[in-house]
Design a protein around this motif. Structure first.
Motif, mmCIF file in Angstrom:
data_model
loop_
_atom_site.group_PDB
_atom_site.id
_atom_site.type_symbol
_atom_site.label_atom_id
_atom_site.label_comp_id
_atom_site.label_asym_id
_atom_site.label_seq_id
_atom_site.Cartn_x
_atom_site.Cartn_y
_atom_site.Cartn_z
ATOM 1 N N TYR A 34 7.116 39.262 102.426
ATOM 2 C CA TYR A 34 6.061 40.120 101.879
ATOM 3 C C TYR A 34 6.723 41.332 101.226
ATOM 4 C CZ TYR A 34 2.375 43.581 101.657
ATOM 5 O OH TYR A 34 1.508 44.545 101.224
ATOM 6 N N VAL A 35 6.354 41.604 99.972
ATOM 7 C CA VAL A 35 6.906 42.730 99.220
ATOM 8 C C VAL A 35 5.762 43.649 98.787
ATOM 9 C CG1 VAL A 35 8.253 43.432 97.197
ATOM 10 C CG2 VAL A 35 8.785 41.281 98.358
ATOM 11 N N PRO A 36 5.666 44.867 99.372
ATOM 12 C CA PRO A 36 4.626 45.808 98.950
ATOM 13 C C PRO A 36 5.042 46.705 97.783
ATOM 14 C CG PRO A 36 5.702 46.643 100.900
ATOM 15 C CD PRO A 36 6.328 45.306 100.600
ATOM 16 N N GLY A 37 6.344 46.691 97.433
ATOM 17 C CA GLY A 37 6.789 47.521 96.319
ATOM 18 C C GLY A 37 8.300 47.525 96.199
ATOM 19 N N PHE A 38 8.776 48.184 95.145
ATOM 20 C CA PHE A 38 10.216 48.299 94.932
ATOM 21 C C PHE A 38 10.515 49.537 94.100
ATOM 22 C CE2 PHE A 38 8.641 45.826 91.375
ATOM 23 C CZ PHE A 38 9.362 46.278 90.278
ATOM 24 N N ARG A 39 11.753 49.996 94.221
ATOM 25 C CA ARG A 39 12.213 51.160 93.472
ATOM 26 C C ARG A 39 13.272 50.733 92.461
ATOM 27 N NH1 ARG A 39 10.947 53.156 98.305
ATOM 28 N NH2 ARG A 39 9.739 55.074 98.332
ATOM 29 N N PRO A 40 13.013 50.908 91.176
ATOM 30 C CA PRO A 40 14.050 50.651 90.181
ATOM 31 C C PRO A 40 15.174 51.679 90.325
ATOM 32 C CG PRO A 40 11.881 50.613 89.177
ATOM 33 C CD PRO A 40 11.712 51.167 90.553
ATOM 34 N N ILE A 41 16.402 51.235 90.243
ATOM 35 C CA ILE A 41 17.557 52.126 90.330
ATOM 36 C C ILE A 41 17.945 52.479 88.899
ATOM 37 C CG2 ILE A 41 19.900 52.414 91.193
ATOM 38 C CD1 ILE A 41 19.183 50.175 93.233
ATOM 39 N N THR A 42 17.400 53.588 88.418
ATOM 40 C CA THR A 42 17.572 54.014 87.037
ATOM 41 C C THR A 42 17.338 55.514 86.932
ATOM 42 O OG1 THR A 42 16.789 53.716 84.756
ATOM 43 C CG2 THR A 42 15.147 53.503 86.485
ATOM 44 N N ASP A 43 17.825 56.095 85.865
ATOM 45 C CA ASP A 43 17.535 57.502 85.605
ATOM 46 C C ASP A 43 16.360 57.665 84.650
ATOM 47 O OD1 ASP A 43 18.869 56.576 83.373
ATOM 48 O OD2 ASP A 43 20.263 58.255 83.240
ATOM 49 N N ALA A 44 15.715 56.569 84.261
ATOM 50 C CA ALA A 44 14.522 56.624 83.407
ATOM 51 C C ALA A 44 13.339 57.161 84.207
ATOM 52 C CB ALA A 44 14.203 55.244 82.851
ATOM 53 N N GLU A 45 12.457 57.878 83.547
ATOM 54 C CA GLU A 45 11.268 58.440 84.201
ATOM 55 C C GLU A 45 10.015 57.604 83.955
ATOM 56 O OE1 GLU A 45 10.939 61.286 86.094
ATOM 57 O OE2 GLU A 45 13.115 61.495 86.104
ATOM 58 N N ASN A 46 9.834 57.126 82.739
ATOM 59 C CA ASN A 46 8.618 56.417 82.346
ATOM 60 C C ASN A 46 8.863 54.914 82.479
ATOM 61 O OD1 ASN A 46 6.144 55.740 81.318
ATOM 62 N ND2 ASN A 46 6.631 56.296 79.214
ATOM 63 N N ILE A 47 8.613 54.372 83.683
ATOM 64 C CA ILE A 47 8.917 52.968 83.943
ATOM 65 C C ILE A 47 7.723 52.248 84.549
ATOM 66 C CG2 ILE A 47 11.418 53.171 84.168
ATOM 67 C CD1 ILE A 47 11.091 53.512 87.117
ATOM 68 N N GLN A 48 7.705 50.954 84.313
ATOM 69 C CA GLN A 48 6.729 50.063 84.914
ATOM 70 C C GLN A 48 7.492 48.878 85.493
ATOM 71 O OE1 GLN A 48 4.247 49.265 81.412
ATOM 72 N NE2 GLN A 48 2.570 50.211 82.530
ATOM 73 N N GLY A 49 6.839 48.157 86.385
ATOM 74 C CA GLY A 49 7.476 46.978 86.945
ATOM 75 C C GLY A 49 6.457 45.991 87.444
ATOM 76 N N ARG A 50 6.944 44.807 87.755
ATOM 77 C CA ARG A 50 6.083 43.769 88.328
ATOM 78 C C ARG A 50 6.929 42.831 89.165
ATOM 79 N NH1 ARG A 50 4.313 39.447 83.741
ATOM 80 N NH2 ARG A 50 6.362 39.081 82.838
ATOM 81 N N LEU A 51 6.249 42.045 89.967
ATOM 82 C CA LEU A 51 6.867 41.143 90.932
ATOM 83 C C LEU A 51 6.396 39.722 90.660
ATOM 84 C CD1 LEU A 51 8.247 40.628 93.780
ATOM 85 C CD2 LEU A 51 5.967 41.034 94.738
ATOM 86 N N ALA A 52 7.306 38.774 90.827
ATOM 87 C CA ALA A 52 6.946 37.357 90.753
ATOM 88 C C ALA A 52 7.332 36.701 92.075
ATOM 89 C CB ALA A 52 7.674 36.677 89.602
ATOM 90 N N VAL A 53 6.564 35.695 92.482
ATOM 91 C CA VAL A 53 6.845 34.974 93.726
ATOM 92 C C VAL A 53 6.706 33.471 93.498
ATOM 93 C CG1 VAL A 53 6.099 36.866 95.220
ATOM 94 C CG2 VAL A 53 4.442 35.156 94.509
ATOM 95 N N ASN A 54 7.376 32.717 94.376
ATOM 96 C CA ASN A 54 7.270 31.267 94.382
ATOM 97 C C ASN A 54 7.768 30.792 95.744
ATOM 98 O OD1 ASN A 54 7.236 28.487 93.864
ATOM 99 N ND2 ASN A 54 8.023 28.733 91.788
ATOM 100 N N ASP A 55 7.274 29.674 96.216
ATOM 101 C CA ASP A 55 7.742 29.122 97.479
ATOM 102 C C ASP A 55 8.836 28.078 97.290
ATOM 103 O OD1 ASP A 55 6.231 30.640 99.220
ATOM 104 O OD2 ASP A 55 4.500 29.330 99.051
ATOM 105 N N ARG A 56 9.182 27.794 96.042
ATOM 106 C CA ARG A 56 10.219 26.803 95.760
ATOM 107 C C ARG A 56 11.304 27.422 94.887
ATOM 108 N NH1 ARG A 56 7.503 21.392 93.804
ATOM 109 N NH2 ARG A 56 9.718 21.058 93.530
ATOM 110 N N ALA A 57 12.506 26.894 95.008
ATOM 111 C CA ALA A 57 13.617 27.399 94.191
ATOM 112 C C ALA A 57 13.464 26.984 92.730
ATOM 113 C CB ALA A 57 14.943 26.890 94.734
ATOM 114 N N SER A 58 12.675 25.965 92.477
ATOM 115 C CA SER A 58 12.430 25.525 91.104
ATOM 116 C C SER A 58 10.974 25.796 90.754
ATOM 117 C CB SER A 58 12.744 24.038 90.960
ATOM 118 O OG SER A 58 11.883 23.289 91.803
#
Length: 103
Positions: A25-49
């Motif tokens: 379960y992933v509720p969030g993440f922190r980008p490691i960057t010096d940028a201020e104006n950032i967006q992000g998203r997460l993808a999930v799958n139960d299989r390696a393919s």
């Protein structure tokens, strides 16, 4: 000639299993960057393919956390840096996670 404005940038991690053989379960993440104006998203799958299921883009909050929600055996992160944003480094992400089903 005036200097060129920075272009928009996008970075993605590899498909990652964060917990051995279990859903994560992933509720969030922190980008490691010096940028201020950032967006992000997460993808999930139960299989390696197969195709990853991407969530909606979220803007990083004032603490630098991109709030997301998802769970799966494999996760992938995407970070987008806006055009005209002044930045010099993007190293990856620091995910917040736990094995799915635990509190």
């Amino acid at each position: 000639d005036s200097p060129a404005s920075p272009l928009a940038a996008r970075g993605r991690t590899a498909r990652l299993p964060l917990t051995d053989g279990r859903r994560t379960y992933v509720p969030g993440f922190r980008p490691i960057t010096d940028a201020e104006n950032i967006q992000g998203r997460l993808a999930v799958n139960d299989r390696a393919s197969g195709d990853m299921r991407w969530g909606a883009l979220s803007r990083a909050n004032r603490n630098g956390l991109v709030p997301t929600r998802g769970d799966g055996r494999y996760v992938q992160f995407e970070v987008r840096i806006a055009a005209d944003e002044v930045w010099s480094v993007f190293h990856g992400v620091e995910p917040e996670y736990q094995p799915a089903g635990e509190q």
